[in-house]
Scaffold this motif. Structure first.
Motif, mmCIF file in Angstrom:
data_model
loop_
_atom_site.group_PDB
_atom_site.id
_atom_site.type_symbol
_atom_site.label_atom_id
_atom_site.label_comp_id
_atom_site.label_asym_id
_atom_site.label_seq_id
_atom_site.Cartn_x
_atom_site.Cartn_y
_atom_site.Cartn_z
ATOM 1 N N GLY A 92 0.810 -1.208 0.000
ATOM 2 C CA GLY A 92 0.000 0.000 0.000
ATOM 3 C C GLY A 92 0.848 1.265 0.000
ATOM 4 O O GLY A 92 2.072 1.221 -0.139
ATOM 5 N N HIS A 93 0.184 2.395 0.185
ATOM 6 C CA HIS A 93 0.847 3.705 0.100
ATOM 7 C C HIS A 93 0.677 4.532 1.372
ATOM 8 O O HIS A 93 0.901 5.738 1.367
ATOM 9 C CB HIS A 93 0.267 4.505 -1.083
ATOM 10 N N GLN A 94 0.272 3.901 2.470
ATOM 11 C CA GLN A 94 -0.071 4.674 3.659
ATOM 12 C C GLN A 94 1.120 5.383 4.310
ATOM 13 O O GLN A 94 0.936 6.337 5.064
ATOM 14 C CB GLN A 94 -0.765 3.778 4.684
ATOM 15 N N ARG A 95 2.328 4.918 4.043
ATOM 16 C CA ARG A 95 3.478 5.605 4.622
ATOM 17 C C ARG A 95 3.668 7.007 4.050
ATOM 18 O O ARG A 95 4.435 7.793 4.591
ATOM 19 C CB ARG A 95 4.760 4.774 4.395
ATOM 20 N N PHE A 96 2.962 7.310 2.960
ATOM 21 C CA PHE A 96 3.055 8.660 2.419
ATOM 22 C C PHE A 96 2.503 9.688 3.405
ATOM 23 O O PHE A 96 2.873 10.854 3.362
ATOM 24 C CB PHE A 96 2.308 8.766 1.084
ATOM 25 N N GLU A 97 1.609 9.232 4.308
ATOM 26 C CA GLU A 97 1.138 10.107 5.381
ATOM 27 C C GLU A 97 2.313 10.585 6.231
ATOM 28 O O GLU A 97 2.391 11.756 6.616
ATOM 29 C CB GLU A 97 0.133 9.374 6.265
ATOM 30 N N ASP A 98 3.214 9.649 6.564
ATOM 31 C CA ASP A 98 4.386 10.007 7.362
ATOM 32 C C ASP A 98 5.298 10.961 6.590
ATOM 33 O O ASP A 98 5.902 11.873 7.173
ATOM 34 C CB ASP A 98 5.164 8.745 7.762
ATOM 35 N N ILE A 99 5.391 10.736 5.278
ATOM 36 C CA ILE A 99 6.223 11.612 4.444
ATOM 37 C C ILE A 99 5.640 13.020 4.415
ATOM 38 O O ILE A 99 6.365 14.013 4.573
ATOM 39 C CB ILE A 99 6.348 11.043 3.013
ATOM 40 N N SER A 100 4.317 13.143 4.228
ATOM 41 C CA SER A 100 3.697 14.468 4.196
ATOM 42 C C SER A 100 3.798 15.140 5.562
ATOM 43 O O SER A 100 3.973 16.361 5.650
ATOM 44 C CB SER A 100 2.238 14.374 3.748
ATOM 45 N N LEU A 222 9.533 7.047 12.472
ATOM 46 C CA LEU A 222 8.479 6.228 11.882
ATOM 47 C C LEU A 222 8.906 5.664 10.532
ATOM 48 O O LEU A 222 8.690 4.481 10.236
ATOM 49 C CB LEU A 222 7.203 7.059 11.718
ATOM 50 N N LEU A 223 9.534 6.493 9.714
ATOM 51 C CA LEU A 223 9.944 6.056 8.377
ATOM 52 C C LEU A 223 11.078 5.036 8.442
ATOM 53 O O LEU A 223 11.200 4.172 7.577
ATOM 54 C CB LEU A 223 10.372 7.266 7.538
ATOM 55 N N MET A 224 11.912 5.138 9.480
ATOM 56 C CA MET A 224 13.026 4.200 9.636
ATOM 57 C C MET A 224 12.573 2.870 10.234
ATOM 58 O O MET A 224 13.304 1.885 10.191
ATOM 59 C CB MET A 224 14.120 4.820 10.513
ATOM 60 N N VAL A 254 7.458 -6.772 14.178
ATOM 61 C CA VAL A 254 6.314 -6.017 13.692
ATOM 62 C C VAL A 254 6.776 -5.008 12.649
ATOM 63 O O VAL A 254 7.718 -4.254 12.882
ATOM 64 C CB VAL A 254 5.593 -5.284 14.844
ATOM 65 N N HIS A 255 6.117 -5.012 11.498
ATOM 66 C CA HIS A 255 6.437 -4.073 10.418
ATOM 67 C C HIS A 255 5.174 -3.271 10.101
ATOM 68 O O HIS A 255 4.142 -3.845 9.753
ATOM 69 C CB HIS A 255 6.902 -4.817 9.167
ATOM 70 N N GLU A 256 5.275 -1.948 10.240
ATOM 71 C CA GLU A 256 4.111 -1.097 10.006
ATOM 72 C C GLU A 256 4.294 -0.293 8.726
ATOM 73 O O GLU A 256 5.268 0.446 8.575
ATOM 74 C CB GLU A 256 3.898 -0.151 11.191
ATOM 75 N N TYR A 257 3.355 -0.444 7.811
ATOM 76 C CA TYR A 257 3.373 0.299 6.553
ATOM 77 C C TYR A 257 2.238 1.328 6.529
ATOM 78 O O TYR A 257 1.813 1.774 5.475
ATOM 79 C CB TYR A 257 3.248 -0.652 5.368
ATOM 80 N N GLY A 258 1.757 1.690 7.703
ATOM 81 C CA GLY A 258 0.643 2.598 7.851
ATOM 82 C C GLY A 258 -0.280 2.067 8.927
ATOM 83 O O GLY A 258 -0.186 0.883 9.311
#
Length: 397
Positions: A92-100, A222-224, A254-258
């Motif tokens: 998915g693309h939910q990590r883009f929230e962290d980027i924004s 979070l991104l790391m 545990v791996h979180e992608y969003g």
């Protein structure tokens, strides 16, 4: 009352959507509300700043302009994060929230540094301020608008557990402090003719820079791939220990992608005498339960433990006593005993080594081998050293 109506409207518009779609749509509505309010604030503060000549008010107007840009980033962030997984992004693309959220924090930092520069310049070369009562009233109106916006973002951010909205809420809180301070200094000047405009602007700017650095650090963590929250690990532990067939567990990762894309792997210890069908049934049930209760895509690996063999139990107890004698935080799991052709025993297990270990892996290997041979005789010991540990380990051994 107005905020409740807006939140209810958002809930009604997203009630039929999936979790990810609802999150994306809710974030989009929040971005639109923020964009409209920030444009209104820019107009108010820019007008008052130009008329009065106050550097603090002009700086606050520029800050509101950057907030309008942040609202656009929020819209883009939730639009991208709401996209479905594709071949290039299977998680998915939910990590883009962290980027924004990180971009918003960087924008806050740039604005804060600019405030510092402008404030120092005005302290060195002060200018006169011409502030009217009407301008003061407009500043109070902008304060009320920003207060509503800050509470709105905080409530929605905590509801969605969105780092982007929480970061925007922190930015709104900073703006609230900035505007409140400017109202205070403006009132001092209007009623008592005391001018602290530039000094107050410098204090506010330093606070914005500090808050920006804090948000940047959180976003980078979070991104790391930062450690999961203790509350989640506690729930995982309670759920796993509620199953009667589980002897223990270890190696939880545990791996979180969003917020809605959490993946985990774990080793689960089961009685080696269980049939393959029964063991599969236990593991399959655990994986399904984690998906339903915690929205976690769990993959469980089975570790068979021989708890009925007296010899294996004796060896396991001896290893535990040896490890405990070192008075360090060493943890053991993946225990296996294999009888060789010459009736010797091959002992295999893993050790989780703490970061403050007094010995290296090679030194531990020699030390533990020596201690076990003294107590168990001529045995062969194979040890795998692990340095990744979340602090959640319920291994039988």
């Amino acid at each position: 009352m107005i905020m409740k109506s807006v939140l209810n409207m958002i809930d009604k518009k997203t009630v039929r959507l999936s979790t990810i779609d609802k999150r994306s749509k809710t974030g989009t509505y929040a971005g639109i509300v923020g964009l409209i309010l920030n444009i209104i604030l820019v107009a108010i503060k820019l007008t008052v700043g130009l008329i009065s000549g106050s550097v603090a008010i002009m700086a606050d107007a520029i800050n509101s302009l950057s907030d309008a840009g942040s609202s656009i980033l929020t819209l883009v962030g939730f639009h991208v994060s709401g996209k479905r997984p594709d071949s290039g992004h299977p998680y998915g693309h939910q990590r883009f929230e962290d980027i924004s959220g990180l971009i918003i924090a960087v924008v806050m930092l740039i604005v804060g540094v600019q405030f510092v520069y402008e404030s120092v310049g005005k302290i060195i070369s002060p200018t006169e301020i011409d502030l009217s009562l009407i301008s003061l009233i407009f500043l109070v109106v902008s304060f009320v608008i920003k207060l509503w916006q800050a509470v709105f973002y905080y409530r929605l951010g905590n509801k969605l557990k969105s780092k982007t909205l929480i970061a925007t809420g922190v930015d709104s809180r900073n703006d609230l402090i900035t505007t409140g301070s400017i109202i205070f200094s403006s009132a001092l000047f209007y009623f008592l003719n005391i001018n602290i405009d530039s000094y107050l602007a410098l204090i506010v700017a330093v606070f914005i820079v500090y808050s920006s650095f804090k948000l940047i650090a959180e976003s980078i963590n979070l991104l790391m791939g930062s450690r999961p929250e203790d509350d989640l690990l506690k729930k995982v532990d309670q759920q796993l220990m509620s199953y009667k067939n589980i002897l223990g567990y270890h190696d939880l990762m545990v791996h979180e992608y969003g917020p809605n894309r959490i993946y985990a792997v774990i080793d689960i210890e089961l009685d080696s005498t269980l049939s393959l069908d029964k063991a599969h049934e236990v593991v399959d049930r655990i994986e399904r339960d984690f998906g339903k209760k915690f929205n976690i895509n769990l993959v469980a690996h089975m570790d068979p433990i021989d708890i009925r063999s007296r010899k294996a139990t004796h060896i396991m107890q001896t290893i535990r006593e040896v490890i405990d004698s070192y008075e360090t935080d060493l943890k053991i799991h993946d225990f296996h005993v294999e009888t060789l052709k010459n009736n010797d025993h091959l002992i295999q297990f893993d050790i989780v080594v703490p970061t403050d270990s007094p010995l290296t892996d090679d030194e531990w290997l020699v030390e533990i081998n020596h201690a076990l041979r003294k107590r168990l005789g001529d045995v062969t010991v194979q040890i795998n050293f692990d340095h990744t540990n979340l602090g959640v380990d319920r291994s039988l051994i």
